[in-house]
Design an enzyme around this catalytic site. Structure first.
Site, mmCIF file in Angstrom:
data_model
loop_
_atom_site.group_PDB
_atom_site.id
_atom_site.type_symbol
_atom_site.label_atom_id
_atom_site.label_comp_id
_atom_site.label_asym_id
_atom_site.label_seq_id
_atom_site.Cartn_x
_atom_site.Cartn_y
_atom_site.Cartn_z
ATOM 1 N N PRO A 80 36.249 40.906 44.616
ATOM 2 C CA PRO A 80 36.370 41.839 45.403
ATOM 3 C C PRO A 80 37.696 41.869 46.418
ATOM 4 C CG PRO A 80 34.021 41.915 45.127
ATOM 5 C CD PRO A 80 34.884 40.570 44.780
ATOM 6 N N CYS A 81 38.777 42.495 46.458
ATOM 7 C CA CYS A 81 39.906 42.506 47.212
ATOM 8 C C CYS A 81 40.076 43.232 48.725
ATOM 9 C CB CYS A 81 41.103 43.117 46.377
ATOM 10 S SG CYS A 81 41.244 44.672 46.110
ATOM 11 N N GLN A 82 39.075 44.199 48.554
ATOM 12 C CA GLN A 82 38.866 44.924 49.860
ATOM 13 C C GLN A 82 38.901 44.176 51.229
ATOM 14 O OE1 GLN A 82 37.155 45.573 47.347
ATOM 15 N NE2 GLN A 82 37.576 47.618 46.327
ATOM 16 N N PHE A 84 40.263 41.620 51.856
ATOM 17 C CA PHE A 84 41.669 40.839 52.274
ATOM 18 C C PHE A 84 42.863 42.045 52.372
ATOM 19 C CE2 PHE A 84 38.747 38.001 50.307
ATOM 20 C CZ PHE A 84 38.290 37.159 51.432
#
Length: 418
Positions: A80-82, A84
């Site tokens: 999950p990129c959220q 960062f």
């Protein structure tokens, strides 16, 4: 057969690219039920439908599917990129980076590497993952890999780079960070760009120009699907914005009417594609006025979104529009994944590649794009917005950032008081 274990698979953007390069996904790990169903709709991969956190990593690696596969050639992952993302650093709840519970997935990734010790790995995330001053995610992986080497005698060396998908033929400007490593410690050289921006330097002139939206979706007939019609307060304003522009057109620095302050809205607000340019980044969240929108002033269809992400042509999605948008927006463009997979195959596995051939998922160049669609006048209903509007005060100085900073300070005081 080169065997890949896929973590945080999503709709399969990374996997489609590795598949095109000759890898086989022996198992895909995905927690979301709708996403897992979409994977099964498109591929016959074994799907481990479970949350991937440190407590579950052991169970996953000891599953019959993984054990029967034997030694893994590569683990590919897009956690999950959220946590960062740039927006996360100004969240009002104060949680960002490694403070966000979702960042524990990095520990799970590291644990899978420790338990399976694949010959190689690739991890993808947003640019904020390795941003100066906010590189906790990158540091966590580097430290974790060092511990894996110390414990098991492996020699993984992490090489990382920020790549723009458009530089590799994807009809979309999308920057992402990629980390690549090989168990035997050999170096990895990221591929050079294969395409260039029209405004590039003289050194780039031998490369073809960026792949455009017209190349990718220009052959798709105009849609009258009512579900794609823009709705809401700002629907009437979109036709007054030129192709390739957003709400900034209607500010004191644009060419339209002064309806908004400079940079007082999100970049995607009333953002429209241009036929002769790549798409802007496809977002995972789509509000009623959040683009990019089609140049004919409507939302993009599923087929168009898939094309802009360079998915294989046989990909389908049986989900709501919001769920489909989230899957597509969270995915890696498959063409870029194929380019990286081919380099990994060559540099780590000794494969000989035919450099005279284009990648399997490459987008063919089309005829010259038609002239840009003419804009319409601003409807009278929006004339009441005309006036002098203050510009945004600067990065970290807006009302949202101030609220986020206050929340973080309050959380720190509570922590110290406890």
């Amino acid at each position: 057969m080169l065997k890949a274990l896929s973590l945080f698979t999503g709709i399969g953007g990374l996997d489609f690219g590795f598949e095109a390069a000759g890898f086989t996904t022996i198992a895909a790990v995905e927690a979301n039920t709708t996403v897992a169903a979409t994977i099964r709709l498109n591929r016959k991969w074994d799907v481990l439908e479970t949350n991937l956190d440190p407590r579950r990593a052991v169970d996953i690696c000891s599953s019959t599917i993984i054990k029967d596969a034997g030694p893994l050639d590569i683990v590919i992952a897009g956690p999950p990129c959220q946590p960062f993302s740039k927006a996360a650093y100004w969240r009002e709840d104060g949680a960002s980076g490694l403070d966000d519970p979702r960042s524990r997935t990095l520990n799970a990734f590291l644990q899978v590497i420790a338990l399976t010790r694949p010959k190689a790995f690739l991890l993808e995330n947003v640019p904020g993952f390795a941003a100066r001053g906010h590189s906790g995610g990158l540091d966590r992986v580097l430290t974790g890999i060092t511990r894996v080497n110390s414990t098991f005698g492996s020699r993984y060396r992490v090489h990382w780079a920020k790549l723009n998908s458009a530089d590799y033929g994807v009809p979309q400007i999308r920057e992402r960070v990629f980390l690549v490593g090989a168990e035997d410690g050999r170096d990895f050289i990221f591929p050079n760009p294969t395409h260039r921006n029209a405004s590039g330097t003289d050194d780039d002139v031998r490369l073809p120009l960026y792949t455009t939206c017209w190349d990718a979706i220009g052959d798709i007939p105009s849609s009258s699907d009512d579900s794609l019609r823009m709705k809401g307060k700002w629907a009437g304003l979109l036709p007054s914005i030129p192709e390739g522009e957003n709400y900034l057109w209607h500010t004191n620095r644009g060419g339209g009417m002064p309806l908004f302050g400079w940079r007082t809205r999100y970049w995607t607000f009333l953002l429209k594609l241009a036929k002769d340019r790549p798409s802007w980044t496809i977002q995972s969240q789509s509000g009623s006025a959040s683009g990019p929108f089609h140049w004919s002033n409507r939302r993009l269809s599923a087929t168009e979104l898939f094309r802009l992400q360079t998915f294989p042509q046989n990909v389908k999605c049986d989900a709501s529009r919001s769920e489909m948008q989230r899957m597509v927006g969270n995915a890696v463009p498959s063409l870029l994944a194929e380019v990286l997979a081919c380099e990994i195959k060559k540099q780590f596995f000794g494969a000989k590649l035919d450099t005279s051939k284009s990648p399997t998922l490459a987008v063919p160049k089309s005829e010259t794009a038609p002239r840009r669609t003419a804009v319409r006048p601003v409807p009278p209903a929006f004339h009441e917005l005309v006036g002098t509007h203050a510009d945004h005060p600067g990065t970290g100085l807006g009302p949202g950032a101030a609220a986020g900073a206050r929340a973080k300070r309050d959380a720190l005081r509570k922590f110290k008081a406890a």
